[in-house]
Design a protein around this motif. Structure first.
Motif, PDB file in Angstrom:
ATOM      1  N   ARG A 359       0.830  -1.215   0.000  1.00  0.00           N
ATOM      2  CA  ARG A 359       0.000   0.000   0.000  1.00  0.00           C
ATOM      3  C   ARG A 359       0.863   1.263   0.000  1.00  0.00           C
ATOM      4  O   ARG A 359       0.475   2.292  -0.562  1.00  0.00           O
ATOM      5  CB  ARG A 359      -0.923   0.027   1.221  1.00  0.00           C
ATOM      6  CG  ARG A 359      -1.971  -1.064   1.315  1.00  0.00           C
ATOM      7  CD  ARG A 359      -2.949  -1.114   0.191  1.00  0.00           C
ATOM      8  NE  ARG A 359      -3.659   0.129  -0.068  1.00  0.00           N
ATOM      9  CZ  ARG A 359      -4.564   0.265  -1.020  1.00  0.00           C
ATOM     10  NH1 ARG A 359      -4.852  -0.746  -1.815  1.00  0.00           N
ATOM     11  NH2 ARG A 359      -5.161   1.422  -1.218  1.00  0.00           N
ATOM     12  N   ILE A 360       2.031   1.206   0.588  1.00  0.00           N
ATOM     13  CA  ILE A 360       2.932   2.360   0.566  1.00  0.00           C
ATOM     14  C   ILE A 360       3.349   2.662  -0.872  1.00  0.00           C
ATOM     15  O   ILE A 360       3.341   3.823  -1.311  1.00  0.00           O
ATOM     16  CB  ILE A 360       4.167   2.097   1.459  1.00  0.00           C
ATOM     17  CG1 ILE A 360       3.741   1.973   2.922  1.00  0.00           C
ATOM     18  CG2 ILE A 360       5.201   3.211   1.289  1.00  0.00           C
ATOM     19  CD1 ILE A 360       4.858   1.520   3.855  1.00  0.00           C
ATOM     20  N   ASP A 361       3.685   1.624  -1.630  1.00  0.00           N
ATOM     21  CA  ASP A 361       4.016   1.811  -3.050  1.00  0.00           C
ATOM     22  C   ASP A 361       2.837   2.391  -3.821  1.00  0.00           C
ATOM     23  O   ASP A 361       3.001   3.280  -4.670  1.00  0.00           O
ATOM     24  CB  ASP A 361       4.419   0.472  -3.680  1.00  0.00           C
ATOM     25  CG  ASP A 361       5.901   0.167  -3.498  1.00  0.00           C
ATOM     26  OD1 ASP A 361       6.632   1.062  -3.045  1.00  0.00           O
ATOM     27  OD2 ASP A 361       6.305  -0.964  -3.826  1.00  0.00           O
ATOM     28  N   ILE A 362       1.638   1.884  -3.541  1.00  0.00           N
ATOM     29  CA  ILE A 362       0.445   2.363  -4.246  1.00  0.00           C
ATOM     30  C   ILE A 362       0.216   3.843  -3.954  1.00  0.00           C
ATOM     31  O   ILE A 362      -0.064   4.638  -4.866  1.00  0.00           O
ATOM     32  CB  ILE A 362      -0.783   1.521  -3.843  1.00  0.00           C
ATOM     33  CG1 ILE A 362      -0.648   0.094  -4.374  1.00  0.00           C
ATOM     34  CG2 ILE A 362      -2.080   2.159  -4.357  1.00  0.00           C
ATOM     35  CD1 ILE A 362      -1.727  -0.851  -3.882  1.00  0.00           C
ATOM     36  N   ASP A 363       0.348   4.219  -2.698  1.00  0.00           N
ATOM     37  CA  ASP A 363       0.100   5.611  -2.310  1.00  0.00           C
ATOM     38  C   ASP A 363       1.105   6.562  -2.950  1.00  0.00           C
ATOM     39  O   ASP A 363       0.790   7.742  -3.175  1.00  0.00           O
ATOM     40  CB  ASP A 363       0.150   5.749  -0.788  1.00  0.00           C
ATOM     41  CG  ASP A 363      -1.019   5.043  -0.097  1.00  0.00           C
ATOM     42  OD1 ASP A 363      -2.032   4.785  -0.782  1.00  0.00           O
ATOM     43  OD2 ASP A 363      -0.901   4.742   1.106  1.00  0.00           O
ATOM     44  N   GLN A 364       2.307   6.085  -3.256  1.00  0.00           N
ATOM     45  CA  GLN A 364       3.338   6.940  -3.822  1.00  0.00           C
ATOM     46  C   GLN A 364       3.348   6.914  -5.351  1.00  0.00           C
ATOM     47  O   GLN A 364       4.088   7.687  -5.966  1.00  0.00           O
ATOM     48  CB  GLN A 364       4.707   6.505  -3.297  1.00  0.00           C
ATOM     49  CG  GLN A 364       4.883   6.724  -1.792  1.00  0.00           C
ATOM     50  CD  GLN A 364       6.191   6.165  -1.270  1.00  0.00           C
ATOM     51  OE1 GLN A 364       6.887   5.421  -1.951  1.00  0.00           O
ATOM     52  NE2 GLN A 364       6.530   6.537  -0.033  1.00  0.00           N
ATOM     53  N   ALA A 365       2.532   6.078  -5.962  1.00  0.00           N
ATOM     54  CA  ALA A 365       2.547   5.930  -7.419  1.00  0.00           C
ATOM     55  C   ALA A 365       1.881   7.120  -8.097  1.00  0.00           C
ATOM     56  O   ALA A 365       1.021   7.794  -7.520  1.00  0.00           O
ATOM     57  CB  ALA A 365       1.843   4.640  -7.828  1.00  0.00           C
ATOM     58  N   SER A 366       2.276   7.357  -9.336  1.00  0.00           N
ATOM     59  CA  SER A 366       1.743   8.494 -10.096  1.00  0.00           C
ATOM     60  C   SER A 366       0.589   8.104 -11.005  1.00  0.00           C
ATOM     61  O   SER A 366       0.151   8.915 -11.824  1.00  0.00           O
ATOM     62  CB  SER A 366       2.867   9.107 -10.943  1.00  0.00           C
ATOM     63  OG  SER A 366       3.303   8.184 -11.937  1.00  0.00           O
ATOM     64  N   MET A 367       0.089   6.871 -10.879  1.00  0.00           N
ATOM     65  CA  MET A 367      -0.972   6.372 -11.762  1.00  0.00           C
ATOM     66  C   MET A 367      -1.985   5.583 -10.936  1.00  0.00           C
ATOM     67  O   MET A 367      -1.681   5.174  -9.813  1.00  0.00           O
ATOM     68  CB  MET A 367      -0.364   5.469 -12.840  1.00  0.00           C
ATOM     69  CG  MET A 367       0.235   4.189 -12.298  1.00  0.00           C
ATOM     70  SD  MET A 367       1.380   3.395 -13.452  1.00  0.00           S
ATOM     71  CE  MET A 367       2.799   4.504 -13.301  1.00  0.00           C
ATOM     72  N   PRO A 368      -3.171   5.364 -11.460  1.00  0.00           N
ATOM     73  CA  PRO A 368      -4.157   4.568 -10.718  1.00  0.00           C
ATOM     74  C   PRO A 368      -3.689   3.118 -10.550  1.00  0.00           C
ATOM     75  O   PRO A 368      -3.171   2.525 -11.494  1.00  0.00           O
ATOM     76  CB  PRO A 368      -5.415   4.644 -11.595  1.00  0.00           C
ATOM     77  CG  PRO A 368      -5.179   5.748 -12.554  1.00  0.00           C
ATOM     78  CD  PRO A 368      -3.708   5.862 -12.742  1.00  0.00           C
ATOM     79  N   ILE A 369      -3.889   2.571  -9.364  1.00  0.00           N
ATOM     80  CA  ILE A 369      -3.576   1.169  -9.079  1.00  0.00           C
ATOM     81  C   ILE A 369      -4.687   0.625  -8.192  1.00  0.00           C
ATOM     82  O   ILE A 369      -4.979   1.203  -7.139  1.00  0.00           O
ATOM     83  CB  ILE A 369      -2.229   1.007  -8.364  1.00  0.00           C
ATOM     84  CG1 ILE A 369      -1.085   1.581  -9.211  1.00  0.00           C
ATOM     85  CG2 ILE A 369      -1.963  -0.462  -8.042  1.00  0.00           C
ATOM     86  CD1 ILE A 369       0.255   1.577  -8.508  1.00  0.00           C
ATOM     87  N   VAL A 370      -5.320  -0.450  -8.617  1.00  0.00           N
ATOM     88  CA  VAL A 370      -6.350  -1.078  -7.793  1.00  0.00           C
ATOM     89  C   VAL A 370      -5.811  -2.380  -7.213  1.00  0.00           C
ATOM     90  O   VAL A 370      -4.938  -3.025  -7.804  1.00  0.00           O
ATOM     91  CB  VAL A 370      -7.654  -1.338  -8.587  1.00  0.00           C
ATOM     92  CG1 VAL A 370      -8.209  -0.046  -9.145  1.00  0.00           C
ATOM     93  CG2 VAL A 370      -7.424  -2.351  -9.705  1.00  0.00           C
ATOM     94  N   MET A 371      -6.340  -2.754  -6.060  1.00  0.00           N
ATOM     95  CA  MET A 371      -5.949  -3.990  -5.389  1.00  0.00           C
ATOM     96  C   MET A 371      -7.180  -4.860  -5.193  1.00  0.00           C
ATOM     97  O   MET A 371      -8.239  -4.386  -4.803  1.00  0.00           O
ATOM     98  CB  MET A 371      -5.310  -3.688  -4.032  1.00  0.00           C
ATOM     99  CG  MET A 371      -4.965  -4.933  -3.216  1.00  0.00           C
ATOM    100  SD  MET A 371      -4.269  -4.543  -1.586  1.00  0.00           S
ATOM    101  CE  MET A 371      -2.599  -4.069  -2.062  1.00  0.00           C
ATOM    102  N   LEU A 372      -7.014  -6.134  -5.491  1.00  0.00           N
ATOM    103  CA  LEU A 372      -8.068  -7.118  -5.258  1.00  0.00           C
ATOM    104  C   LEU A 372      -7.400  -8.475  -5.110  1.00  0.00           C
ATOM    105  O   LEU A 372      -6.223  -8.622  -5.435  1.00  0.00           O
ATOM    106  CB  LEU A 372      -9.083  -7.133  -6.393  1.00  0.00           C
ATOM    107  CG  LEU A 372      -8.602  -7.598  -7.773  1.00  0.00           C
ATOM    108  CD1 LEU A 372      -9.799  -8.019  -8.622  1.00  0.00           C
ATOM    109  CD2 LEU A 372      -7.847  -6.503  -8.525  1.00  0.00           C
ATOM    110  N   GLY A 373      -8.150  -9.446  -4.633  1.00  0.00           N
ATOM    111  CA  GLY A 373      -7.524 -10.751  -4.554  1.00  0.00           C
ATOM    112  C   GLY A 373      -8.278 -11.779  -3.767  1.00  0.00           C
ATOM    113  O   GLY A 373      -9.228 -11.487  -3.047  1.00  0.00           O
ATOM    114  N   HIS A 374      -7.803 -13.027  -3.934  1.00  0.00           N
ATOM    115  CA  HIS A 374      -8.360 -14.188  -3.239  1.00  0.00           C
ATOM    116  C   HIS A 374      -7.617 -14.309  -1.910  1.00  0.00           C
ATOM    117  O   HIS A 374      -6.809 -15.214  -1.702  1.00  0.00           O
ATOM    118  CB  HIS A 374      -8.172 -15.439  -4.093  1.00  0.00           C
ATOM    119  CG  HIS A 374      -8.440 -15.234  -5.552  1.00  0.00           C
ATOM    120  ND1 HIS A 374      -9.636 -14.731  -6.025  1.00  0.00           N
ATOM    121  CD2 HIS A 374      -7.671 -15.436  -6.642  1.00  0.00           C
ATOM    122  CE1 HIS A 374      -9.576 -14.653  -7.347  1.00  0.00           C
ATOM    123  NE2 HIS A 374      -8.400 -15.071  -7.733  1.00  0.00           N
TER     124      HIS A 374
END
Length: 462
Positions: A359-374
């Motif tokens: 989540r730290i990487d996602i928060d620092q990214a410059s583009m949309p990133i979604v997370m989902l999973g089993h």
């Protein structure tokens, strides 16, 4: 290993004699078979052969072996790691017309199907038998392709993956020989486990043409639910406690807040735009009620709220359709992009830590990133959505993916829980298990000495 290939023109007369109009060199047909759902570029084969039987596949492979032409098996094209691109040209064998359900043995709870039968086709056929096949990757994939990539999906936390649900295979080897692995017996200790050698081999060791599957009895009661959480940490901690408590939950899926926003836009739903778990319980009426109450109690400990329940079949289908539409839902957040998807899986005890760092990487990214999973089995995905016209976005996305894989490996996890290696994760596989890759290369060289079967996938043989 000899990796010099022949010229397709040498094989075309023999292939045309065998197949007639079911051999196509039309540009549109070749282009269609030169890509899957991944972001990898289209690499069309030189010809596409539409097979009807195992014996035809065998003859096609024999001709291609004679003239040293690569062969790529194709089911529905729903894979997302670049599995079907013709990296060295050659002949694509389309198995979609091998769509016969050969037998259903209700007493033994198994069935045998041709490789082109799709998941939903089998589901429809079994509707009045009291049985079902549980492996559900979301897409209406072919069962041969699901075996070849060792697919799993939303039900894996209770029913297992393809590895646990395939009894036997019929496979065409690189020289055209036809072999059958395993039997319909529920267990065997008869020598090497050839069935599991080919499951997950992605068409690089042989072409799967028939699959014998375990079936399961339909449950007396099924209940689905959606629950929201203020943050991903709370949702994951709820999952971990549920699994460790031994509750036999059938499905437990995580979607983060951005993913829920995308689903609302795509599916016209009105869920709160915060992390959600999608859940399902199978069993007797009493058992399902007890499971649901226990899980709702655990959820309340971690600030879960907004429970929405569905027990009618049509309501449950509508709920899970929103989950299965997650991929096209995510794509609309960055129009024109091809998502870079991840697929790590870690021990359940490390899941919260792995997701927290990610989540730290996602928060620092410059583009949309979604997370989902089993998340019930420790498997989660990111759909990274780089702008299609910005090479720097691609570079940033790939760097994030590399960090995630190395994070998972450091936690004794894997670079792929269910999508397979394809062409996208070859280097990750080598990093995960270098000694194992050396053995895999030896097996590949023994079964396919000329590297004709789906070259450029799983292993670097050049």
């Amino acid at each position: 290993m000899n990796t010099e290939y022949g010229v397709i023109d040498t094989a075309l007369p023999s292939l045309t004699k065998l197949l007639g109009e079911r051999l196509s060199t039309a540009t549109a047909v070749r282009e269609h078979h030169g890509h899957d759902e991944s972001g990898f570029k289209t690499e069309p084969p030189d010809a596409v052969a539409f097979a009807h039987t195992t014996e035809e596949v065998s003859e096609i492979v024999k001709i291609c072996a004679q003239y040293r032409i690569p062969v790529i098996a194709y089911g529905t094209g729903t894979a997302i790691e670049g599995h079907v691109q013709a990296r060295r040209g050659g002949v694509c064998i389309d198995l979609s017309q091998m769509d016969r359900i050969l037998e259903v043995n209700q007493e033994d709870m198994d069935c045998t199907v041709q490789a082109g039968v799709t998941r939903l086709q089998l589901e429809s056929h079994l509707r009045d038998t009291g049985l079902f096949f549980p492996v559900d990757p979301g897409a209406d994939a072919s069962l041969g392709g699901m075996a070849a990539t060792s697919a799993s999906g939303t039900n894996a936390v209770r029913y297992g993956t393809m590895k646990e649900n395939v009894l036997s295979l019929k496979v065409v080897l690189a020289d055209g020989r036809i072999i059958k692995t395993g039997t319909r017996a529920k267990k065997s200790s008869a020598g090497y486990d050839l069935t599991h050698l080919f499951i997950g081999s992605e068409g690089t060791l042989g072409i799967i043409t028939e699959v014998t599957l375990r079936l399961h009895g339909l449950q007396e009661a099924i209940s689905s639910a959606v629950c929201s959480f203020p943050n991903v940490d709370d949702a994951i901690n709820m999952v971990i406690l549920t699994i460790q408590s031994g509750i036999p939950i059938a499905r437990i899926e995580l979607l983060d807040g951005l993913m829920m926003r995308a689903i609302n836009l795509y599916s016209k739903t009105e869920y709160p735009e915060q992390p959600h778990l999608f859940l399902e319980f199978h069993g007797s009426e009493t058992g399902v009620k007890e499971q649901a109450e226990a899980v709702q109690g655990i959820a309340s400990e971690f600030n879960g709220s907004d429970f929405t329940w569905a027990t009618r079949s049509e309501d449950r289908s509508r709920l899970w359709k929103a989950r299965h539409d997650a991929y096209p839902s995510a794509l609309q957040l960055q129009p024109g992009t091809r998502a870079i998807t991840t697929d790590v899986c870690v021990p359940i005890s490390r899941l919260a830590e792995c997701i927290r760092e990610t989540r730290i990487d996602i928060d620092q990214a410059s583009m949309p990133i979604v997370m989902l999973g089993h998340v019930g089995d420790g498997n989660f995905h990111l759909a990274i959505l780089p702008h299609p016209d910005r090479p720097e976005d691609i570079e940033e996305a790939e760097a994030l993916n590399h960090r995630l894989v190395r994070r998972a490996l450091a936690m004794e996890g894997t670079c792929t829980g269910e999508h397979g290696i394809g062409q996208g994760k070859i280097s990750f596989l080598e990093e995960q298990n270098p000694a194992g890759v050396m053995l895999m290369r030896q097996i590949k060289q023994t079964l396919d000495p000329d590297n004709l079967l789906n070259p450029g996938k799983v292993l670097n043989m050049d």
